[in-house]
Design an enzyme around this catalytic site. Structure first.
Site, PDB file in Angstrom:
ATOM      1  N   LYS A   1       0.838  -1.198   0.000  1.00 58.22           N
ATOM      2  CA  LYS A   1       0.000   0.000   0.000  1.00 58.22           C
ATOM      3  C   LYS A   1       0.875   1.251   0.000  1.00 58.22           C
ATOM      4  O   LYS A   1       2.005   1.207   0.484  1.00 58.22           O
ATOM      5  CB  LYS A   1      -0.859   0.028   1.272  1.00 58.22           C
ATOM      6  CG  LYS A   1      -1.973  -0.979   1.319  1.00 58.22           C
ATOM      7  CD  LYS A   1      -2.777  -0.832   2.602  1.00 58.22           C
ATOM      8  CE  LYS A   1      -3.893  -1.859   2.683  1.00 58.22           C
ATOM      9  NZ  LYS A   1      -4.941  -1.682   1.667  1.00 58.22           N
TER      10      LYS A   1
ATOM     11  N   ARG B   1     -10.261 -11.525   2.257  1.00 56.31           N
ATOM     12  CA  ARG B   1     -11.145 -12.574   1.724  1.00 56.31           C
ATOM     13  C   ARG B   1     -10.464 -13.938   1.799  1.00 56.31           C
ATOM     14  O   ARG B   1     -11.142 -14.962   1.910  1.00 56.31           O
ATOM     15  CB  ARG B   1     -11.560 -12.202   0.294  1.00 56.31           C
ATOM     16  CG  ARG B   1     -10.407 -12.130  -0.650  1.00 56.31           C
ATOM     17  CD  ARG B   1     -10.733 -11.368  -1.925  1.00 56.31           C
ATOM     18  NE  ARG B   1     -10.781  -9.920  -1.731  1.00 56.31           N
ATOM     19  CZ  ARG B   1     -11.095  -9.045  -2.677  1.00 56.31           C
ATOM     20  NH1 ARG B   1     -11.405  -9.463  -3.889  1.00 56.31           N
ATOM     21  NH2 ARG B   1     -11.117  -7.751  -2.429  1.00 56.31           N
TER      22      ARG B   1
HETATM   23  N1  BES Z   1      -8.073  -3.749   4.553  1.00 55.31           N
HETATM   24  C1  BES Z   1      -8.240  -3.381   3.200  1.00 55.31           C
HETATM   25  C2  BES Z   1      -9.548  -2.647   2.939  1.00 55.31           C
HETATM   26  C3  BES Z   1      -9.711  -1.282   3.562  1.00 55.31           C
HETATM   27  C4  BES Z   1      -9.443  -0.155   2.811  1.00 55.31           C
HETATM   28  C5  BES Z   1     -10.206  -1.143   4.824  1.00 55.31           C
HETATM   29  C6  BES Z   1      -9.634   1.095   3.375  1.00 55.31           C
HETATM   30  C7  BES Z   1     -10.393   0.109   5.384  1.00 55.31           C
HETATM   31  C8  BES Z   1     -10.110   1.218   4.655  1.00 55.31           C
HETATM   32  C9  BES Z   1      -8.229  -4.622   2.319  1.00 55.31           C
HETATM   33  O1  BES Z   1      -7.436  -5.665   2.741  1.00 55.31           O
HETATM   34  C10 BES Z   1      -7.696  -4.201   0.987  1.00 55.31           C
HETATM   35  O2  BES Z   1      -6.558  -3.836   0.929  1.00 55.31           O
HETATM   36  N2  BES Z   1      -8.525  -4.284  -0.044  1.00 55.31           N
HETATM   37  C11 BES Z   1      -8.127  -3.913  -1.354  1.00 55.31           C
HETATM   38  C12 BES Z   1      -8.637  -4.944  -2.320  1.00 55.31           C
HETATM   39  C13 BES Z   1      -8.113  -4.772  -3.713  1.00 55.31           C
HETATM   40  C14 BES Z   1      -6.637  -5.075  -3.752  1.00 55.31           C
HETATM   41  C15 BES Z   1      -8.861  -5.689  -4.633  1.00 55.31           C
HETATM   42  C16 BES Z   1      -8.736  -2.554  -1.643  1.00 55.31           C
HETATM   43  O3  BES Z   1      -9.870  -2.301  -1.247  1.00 55.31           O
HETATM   44  O4  BES Z   1      -8.056  -1.738  -2.265  1.00 55.31           O
HETATM   45 MN    MN Z   2      -5.434  -5.492   2.068  1.00 53.91          MN
END
Ligand code: BES
Ligand code: MN
Ligand code: ZN
Length: 503
Positions: free
Chosen positions: A281, A355
Site C-alpha cells: 500500500k 477474503r
Molecule cells: N483492509 C483493506 C480494505 C480497507 C481499505 C479497509 C480502506 C479500510 C479502509 C483490504 O485488505 C484491501 O486492501 N482491499 C483492497 C482490495 C483490492 C486489492 C482488490 C482494496 O480495497 O483496495
Molecule cells: Mn489489504
C-alpha cells in the site's frame, strides 16, 4: 497498560423529574415540541429558559443542539441539558442512542460526575432504556491509553435513567443489557485502536481469551501447527510474509438448554496490520491499517456479550488472525493457494488478503457445525467508495436471512445497506489456472469480494458485512469520539436472540 474501558454506575430512577438528584439532567427535545405538556414543568424549573430558547430559535430541537441551563426553583437537579432529538416521527432507537450518547459526552466534557437521562418520546420503554444505557456507556470510551501526560475528561461517575412507567425488574434488565452491549462495544474499540506492535495475532488471541473466558465463553486458540494440520492454505499463505505466527481464535457459547440447531457462526477478519504485502500500500494513511482486525474484534466482543447475556442458542465465533507483511517468504502475485475447503485461488493481488483468511474461516465455522453464518470484515476500499462512512455494506443469501441481519443490526446502531451478488460478478474472478482469482479488478470491488466469500459459505444462510467505511471515524461526531467505532458488536450480539425468526 490500564484498560481504558470503565463505565459509570448506571441505575434506574422512578423519581419524578423534580426529585432526581443529579448535577445534570438531560432532556431530549423534539422539533415542534413547544406545546408538549410535560415540558411546562421543565420550563418552570429553569425560570422560563426553555421557552425563551424555543422562541428565539436557539433551541429548535434539531438533532444534537444543546442548551444547558441552571435549575432555579428547588428541583434537586443542579442544571438541565436540553438536547435536540429531531422530529418525533424520526425518533428511532438509533437516534435515541446517539442523542443520549451526545448528551453524556457533553456532560463528560463539562466534567459532570453525576448525570441523569430523562426518558421521553414514543418508543417502547424497554428498548428506549436499553438504548439510552448503551449511549451513556459508549460515551465513557477513551482513546488516551498511551498518553502519559494530560488526558481527556474522565468518564461520568454515575448515571441515572429516569422513567415514569414500566416494570422495575424489566427496566433493570434493560439497563443491564444496555450496559453489557455498550461495554462490549467499547472493548472492541479499544482492541481496534491498539497499535499493531502491541496487538499481534498472538496477543490478540490472548486478549480474546481473557475477554471471553470472563464471560463464560469457551475459547480455543489454534496455533500455526494446528492451522497447518487443518490445511488452511489461504490463512497460511497470507501469514507467510510476517515474522508473527498466525492464530485462529475459536469461541463457543453453549448454553446447557440450547437446541442442537440452529448454530450461529460468526466469522471476523483479524488482520492485525495490513501493509498490502508485496502488492504494498502507499505510505500515506497506512497507519490506519492497524484496525484491519475490527471485524475480528467485533466477533470477539459480540461473543462476550452473547455469553454474559446468555443467548438461548449455540454460537460459534471464528477469528483467523495474522499480519499481512511483505517479508522475504511472502506470498507473491501469481502464487496459487489451496484453501481448507479444497478450492484453489490464484493470488493476483496480495492486498486482497481479507477474503483469503475469511475463506478458511467460513469453512472452519461450518466444520464446527454452524448452520447460519455472518462474517464481518474491513474488506474493501470499494465499499467506502460506494457508501462512504455512513453505513456498512451487507451482502448474502437468502434474502430473508440478509434482511433479518440487516434490520437487527440497524436497530442496534450498526446500519447496513444491501448490495447485490449477481452471478455475472463471478466472471471477474475467473482464473486461467486455478478455481478463482482473489480479486476482480476495480469495477464493483465490494461485490466481487463478497462473491469470493460466497464460494466458501457452502450454500448456508450467510451474510457478509463490509465495515471498511464504518469501523473507523476520521472525525469526531456529537455522539462519538474519533477512532474505532466498535461497529457490529451490538448487531451480532442481538442477532443471537432472534432465532425464532430463522425458520
Ligand atoms: N483492509 C483493506 C480494505 C480497507 C481499505 C479497509 C480502506 C479500510 C479502509 C483490504 O485488505 C484491501 O486492501 N482491499 C483492497 C482490495 C483490492 C486489492 C482488490 C482494496 O480495497 O483496495
Ligand atoms: Mn489489504
Ligand atoms: Zn485488509
Amino acid at each position: 497498560m490500564p484498560s481504558t474501558v470503565s463505565l459509570p454506575a448506571i441505575a434506574l430512577s422512578a423519581a419524578p423529574p423534580a426529585d432526581i438528584d443529579t448535577e445534570l439532567l438531560a432532556v431530549p427535545i423534539f422539533e415542534g415540541d413547544e406545546m408538549a405538556s410535560d415540558l411546562r414543568a421543565l420550563d418552570g424549573a429553569t425560570g422560563g429558559a426553555l421557552m425563551r430558547a424555543q422562541e428565539s430559535q436557539e433551541l429548535r430541537g434539531k438533532p444534537f443542539e444543546l442548551l444547558i441551563t441552571p435549575v432555579i426553583n428547588g428541583w434537586r437537579a443542579a442544571r438541565i441539558a436540553f438536547i435536540g432529538a429531531g422530529k418525533r416521527s424520526d425518533f428511532t432507537i438509533e437516534r435515541l442512542r446517539r442523542v443520549a450518547a451526545a448528551a453524556a459526552l457533553g456532560a463528560r466534557e463539562r466534567r459532570v460526575q453525576r448525570f441523569a437521562w430523562l426518558s421521553r418520546g414514543d418508543l417502547p420503554v424497554l428498548k428506549a432504556v436499553q438504548a439510552a444505557t448503551e449511549g451513556i456507556a459508549l460515551s465513557a470510551f477513551s482513546a488516551d491509553r498511551y498518553k502519559s501526560g494530560e488526558r481527556g475528561a474522565p468518564p461520568i461517575d454515575e448515571a441515572l435513567i429516569a422513567v415514569s412507567d414500566g416494570e422495575p425488574s424489566e427496566l433493570e434488565a434493560a439497563i443491564n443489557r444496555g450496559r453489557i452491549l455498550g461495554e462490549s462495544s467499547n472493548i472492541a474499540r479499544e482492541l481496534s485502536n491498539e497499535p499493531s506492535n502491541v496487538l499481534t495475532p498472538t496477543t490478540f488471541a490472548e486478549r480474546a481469551t481473557e475477554i471471553c473466558q470472563a464471560a463464560g465463553v469457551a475459547v480455543d486458540v489454534l496455533d500455526e501447527h494446528d492451522i497447518a494440520d487443518l490445511r488452511m492454505g489461504l490463512l497460511l499463505g497470507v501469514s507467510r510474509g510476517s515474522a508473527e505466527p498466525p492464530r485462529v481464535i475459536v469461541m463457543r457459547h453453549r448454553p446447557a438448554d440450547a437446541p442442537q440447531t440452529p448454530v450461529l457462526g460468526l466469522v471476523g477478519k483479524g488482520i492485525t496490520f495490513d501493509t498490502g504485502g508485496i502488492s504494498i500500500k502507499p505510505a500515506d494513511g497506512m497507519e490506519r491499517m492497524k484496525d484491519d482486525m475490527a471485524g475480528g474484534a467485533a466477533v470477539v466482543c459480540a461473543m462476550r456479550a452473547i455469553g454474559l447475556l446468555n443467548a438461548p442458542i449455540n454460537v460459534i465465533g471464528v477469528v483467523p488472525t495474522t499480519e499481512n507483511m511483505p517479508g522475504g517468504r511472502a506470498l507473491k502475485p501469481g502464487d496459487v493457494l489451496t484453501s481448507a475447503s479444497g478450492k484453489t485461488v490464484e493470488v493476483i493481488n496480495t492486498d486482497a488478503e481479507g477474503r483469503l483468511i475469511l475463506g478458511d474461516g467460513l469453512w472452519y465455522a461450518q466444520k464446527l457445525g454452524a448452520t447460519h453464518l455472518v462474517d464481518v470484515a474491513t474488506l474493501t476500499g470499494a465499499a467506502v467508495v460506494a457508501l462512504g462512512k455512513v453505513t456498512s455494506a451487507i451482502f448474502g443469501q437468502p434474502e430473508r436471512w440478509v434482511e433479518l441481519v440487516r434490520a437487527t443490526a440497524e436497530e442496534a446502531g450498526d446500519r447496513c445497506w444491501p448490495m447485490p451478488l449477481y452471478d455475472e460478478y463471478s466472471d471477474q474472478l475467473r482464473s486461467e489456472i486455478a478455481d478463482m482469482l482473489n480479486t476482480g479488478g476495480r469495477p464493483a470491488g465490494a461485490c466481487t469480494a463478497a462473491m469470493f466469500l460466497k464460494e466458501f459459505a457452502g450454500g448456508l444462510p450467510w451474510a457478509h458485512l463490509d465495515v471498511a467505511g464504518t469501523a473507523w471515524a476520521d472525525e469526531a461526531k456529537p455522539w462519538m469520539v474519533k477512532g474505532a467505532s466498535g461497529v457490529a458488536v451490538r448487531g451480532l450480539a442481538e442477532l443471537a436472540f432472534t432465532s425464532e425468526k430463522w425458520k
